[in-house]
Write an enzyme that holds these catalytic residues in place. Structure first.
Site, PDB file in Angstrom:
ATOM      1  N   ARG A 179     -14.254 -10.191 -25.992  1.00  0.00           N
ATOM      2  CA  ARG A 179     -13.155 -11.105 -26.094  1.00  0.00           C
ATOM      3  C   ARG A 179     -12.535 -11.638 -24.843  1.00  0.00           C
ATOM      4  O   ARG A 179     -12.379 -12.748 -24.635  1.00  0.00           O
ATOM      5  CB  ARG A 179     -12.167 -10.885 -27.075  1.00  0.00           C
ATOM      6  CG  ARG A 179     -12.730 -10.700 -28.432  1.00  0.00           C
ATOM      7  CD  ARG A 179     -11.521 -10.031 -29.513  1.00  0.00           C
ATOM      8  NE  ARG A 179     -10.083 -11.078 -29.412  1.00  0.00           N
ATOM      9  CZ  ARG A 179      -9.115 -10.741 -29.924  1.00  0.00           C
ATOM     10  NH1 ARG A 179      -8.942  -9.518 -30.588  1.00  0.00           N
ATOM     11  NH2 ARG A 179      -8.072 -11.625 -30.150  1.00  0.00           N
ATOM     12  N   CYS A 239      -2.332  -9.059 -24.837  1.00  0.00           N
ATOM     13  CA  CYS A 239      -3.657  -8.817 -25.746  1.00  0.00           C
ATOM     14  C   CYS A 239      -3.797  -9.984 -26.589  1.00  0.00           C
ATOM     15  O   CYS A 239      -3.804 -11.035 -26.129  1.00  0.00           O
ATOM     16  CB  CYS A 239      -3.261  -7.481 -26.522  1.00  0.00           C
ATOM     17  SG  CYS A 239      -1.718  -7.619 -27.376  1.00  0.00           S
TER      18      CYS A 239
END
Length: 282
Positions: A179, A239
């Site tokens: 990601r 995050c």
């Protein structure tokens, strides 16, 4: 009480009148998490004497972004209902591969409440054959509680945008490597791929040993060094939605450093058309 305590320590401390054990399990906004009902799970199995924090309710429900910091009033309401007094020692645990009790630790610190974490969480407690309780926790006597001055810090979108230009703070991203690089698209609709320019990747799972306990301090320090981060310089954690960033913050805390969290994280940055998005490794 130390920031991180063992299951052995807890087994000996259960029942002490000033110790409050809270189940901080939370799953509702973590993409890819299987459907779960943390409250039902708590009633099926929890550490004896524990109470259910209900981290799903400790969010700002007026904000369209997931899991943003709750209001001081909401935190005070929950602390009063749980019986948190001025001298209460709080121990948090969870039953989640995402180690979400770190998020609870950070949220409480934003309102001046100290807490410790149980190393290995409920999974280690159960694996060791320690006692389990079922059913709802009895109601506690409400106490007078007022939020205190924060002992943690938060960063906003505007601050993170300014930081791209200034480079005043290093940025550590707890998402997976795929990601982070953009090789894997973000699971949230409308979020672009990649990472905040200049940030470094520290996948949240890298902080733990195979049994779910934290790595030793020397190994944690090496993780920061290997990511190209200097703990002696300002650092902020991010995050996907501010949950696993708290793992980075807690790891730094174990090493004697305090690291702010960008609460909106990629859910905000990735969905904002005006923010720059870097692809590939750091």
């Amino acid at each position: 009480m130390k920031p991180l305590v063992t299951t052995e320590w807890l087994a000996g401390a259960l029942g002490e009148p000033d110790l409050l054990v809270l189940d901080a399990t939370y799953t509702s906004t973590l993409p890819g998490s299987p459907p779960r009902d943390p409250r039902a799970d708590f009633e099926a199995w929890h550490i004896p004497g524990a109470r259910f924090l209900d981290l799903d309710t400790l969010v700002d429900e007026t904000n369209p972004l997931p899991s943003m910091l709750p209001t001081a009033e909401r935190v005070a309401e929950r602390m009063r209902a749980l019986g948190v007094g001025a001298n209460t020692r709080i121990l948090l645990y969870d039953d989640s591969p995402h180690h979400v009790s770190c998020r609870a630790w950070w949220v409480l610190r934003m309102y001046g409440v100290e807490a410790s974490l149980l190393d290995g969480g409920l999974a280690k407690w159960k694996a060791e054959g320690r006692p389990i309780e079922t059913g709802s926790a009895p109601a506690s006597a409400p106490v007078d509680f007022a939020p205190r001055a924060p002992i943690a810090q938060v960063r906003t979108l505007a601050q993170m945008q300014a930081n791209v230009e200034s480079g005043a703070e290093q940025v550590a991203d707890a998402r997976s490597a795929a990601r982070f690089t953009g090789d894997e698209p973000d699971p949230r609709p409308g979020c672009g791929s990649g990472h905040i320019p200049g940030s470094r990747n520290m996948p949240s799972g890298s902080f733990f040993q195979p049994d779910g306990t934290w790595k030793q301090p020397e190994a944690l320090a090496a993780l920061f060094r290997d990511a190209g981060l200097d703990l002696d310089k300002p650092l902020v954690a991010t995050c996907g939605s501010g949950i696993t960033a708290a793992i980075i913050a807690f790891a730094a805390h174990l090493l004697g450093r305090e690291v702010p969290i960008y609460d909106g994280s990629w859910s905000e940055w990735g969905a904002e058309p005006a923010t720059p998005k870097a692809l590939g490794p750091a």
